[in-house]
Design a protein around this motif. Structure first.
Motif: not given
Length: 340
Positions: A215-227
């Motif tokens: 979940e954390l990796a998904n959130q980090i990936s999602l945050a990077k994609r949002q960035e």
């Protein structure tokens, strides 16, 4: 149980297929056999009924081990009367000549003797063993040893009893001792259960940690994609603003160029028009320079007439006409004199 039918002065007995009947009259044997049927006189007859079918006797035998622990051994003995004549001679199997039931309790007497023989056999088979050894012995083997000892028991052979088989159930010590013996096994089972529980919990924790990491990796990936998305949107907005600014600059420059061109065109047109008007005025002045007074007066009147307001009615009075005529006449003469 035999069936006895009454008649006057005489009776009839009918035996069963699983009972041996002994009929004595006046001390002599009159009839004997399995399922016998005969007539008899009750005043002189003595009849015994011995069962010949297999019977079972359940008994509980308590044995003391070599380490002074008491053990209960449930025993089931299967027996039969192999020699009913000898059994009738040693045990009272006589029946009531009216009801056909036993006068005494012969099976209880035989059961007590079998219990005694079984106790002796089982005790002999288990003697010298500790509690731990006894509880770990094979029950079937112990039963075979006890059965062999009961076969050779002279007391049972004396009453015509044959032991068909002996079965031992689970040997059990006293309740307190049994609980004490069960405690290590229960502790091991509990430890195994606790170990399994801990392993299950550890596995669950590992799985939860893996799920949390995912979940954390998904959130980090999602945050990077949002960035990346925000940066791309900013770049797009910047590009759009730059394109719009460039377009505005081009448009303003074009408008300024067009306005300048238009102004220059207008200025050129105005200059040309002024130049033309000036040239026309100069031409007029050149033309008027050589013209006479009359021509100049006529032109002046024409210009005046062109600039006068519209006159709907004109009233000419005699005075006006006289004055005008006088001026015209006098003016004409003066011009001629100057010409002369």
């Amino acid at each position: 149980m035999a069936t006895i039918t009454r008649f006057p002065f005489i009776r009839h007995l009918r035996g069963t297929a699983t009972s041996h009947i002994e009929f004595l009259s006046d001390g002599r044997a009159r009839s004997a056999g399995v399922g016998a049927s005969f007539w008899f006189r009750p005043l002189t007859a003595a009849i015994s009924e011995i069962p010949v079918d297999d019977r079972e006797l359940e008994t509980l035998i308590r044995v003391r081990t070599s380490d002074l622990q008491e053990v209960a051994a449930p025993v089931t003995v299967t027996y039969r009367f192999a020699d009913p004549v000898q059994a009738a001679a040693r045990v009272d199997f006589s029946i009531d000549l009216g009801s056909g039931t036993w006068r005494e309790a012969p099976l209880e007497t035989v059961g007590a003797m079998i219990h005694s023989a079984a106790t002796a056999a089982v005790t002999s088979a288990l003697t010298g063993m500790t509690l731990g050894e006894l509880l770990t012995r094979d029950i079937v083997q112990l039963a075979e040893e006890a059965n062999f000892l009961m076969h050779s028991d002279p007391r049972l052979a004396a009453i015509g009893v044959e032991v068909v088989g002996t079965r031992l159930a689970m040997l059990r010590p006293d309740a307190d001792v049994e609980r004490a013996l069960q405690t290590p096994a229960r502790e091991r089972v509990q430890q195994d259960a606790d170990k399994a529980t801990f392993e299950r919990r550890a596995l669950a924790v590992e799985r939860e940690a893996a799920i949390g990491e995912n979940e954390l990796a998904n959130q980090i990936s999602l945050a990077k994609r949002q960035e990346q998305l925000i940066a791309q949107k900013g770049a797009n907005s910047r590009r759009e603003a730059e394109d719009a600014a460039q377009a505005d600059a081009v448009r303003v420059k074009a408008e300024a160029s067009r306005a300048a061109t238009l102004s220059e065109t207008r200025a050129d047109a105005t200059r040309l028009l002024g130049q033309a008007e000036a040239d026309a005025e100069a031409a007029k002045l050149d033309a008027y320079r050589d013209a006479g007074r009359d021509v100049m007066l006529a032109l002046a009147l024409r210009e005046l007439a062109a600039n006068l307001p519209s006159v709907e009615q004109l009233v000419l009075t005699p005075d006006l006409l006289t004055g005008l005529l006088g001026k015209l006449t006098g003016g004409t003469g003066g011009a001629g004199d100057e010409a002369e």
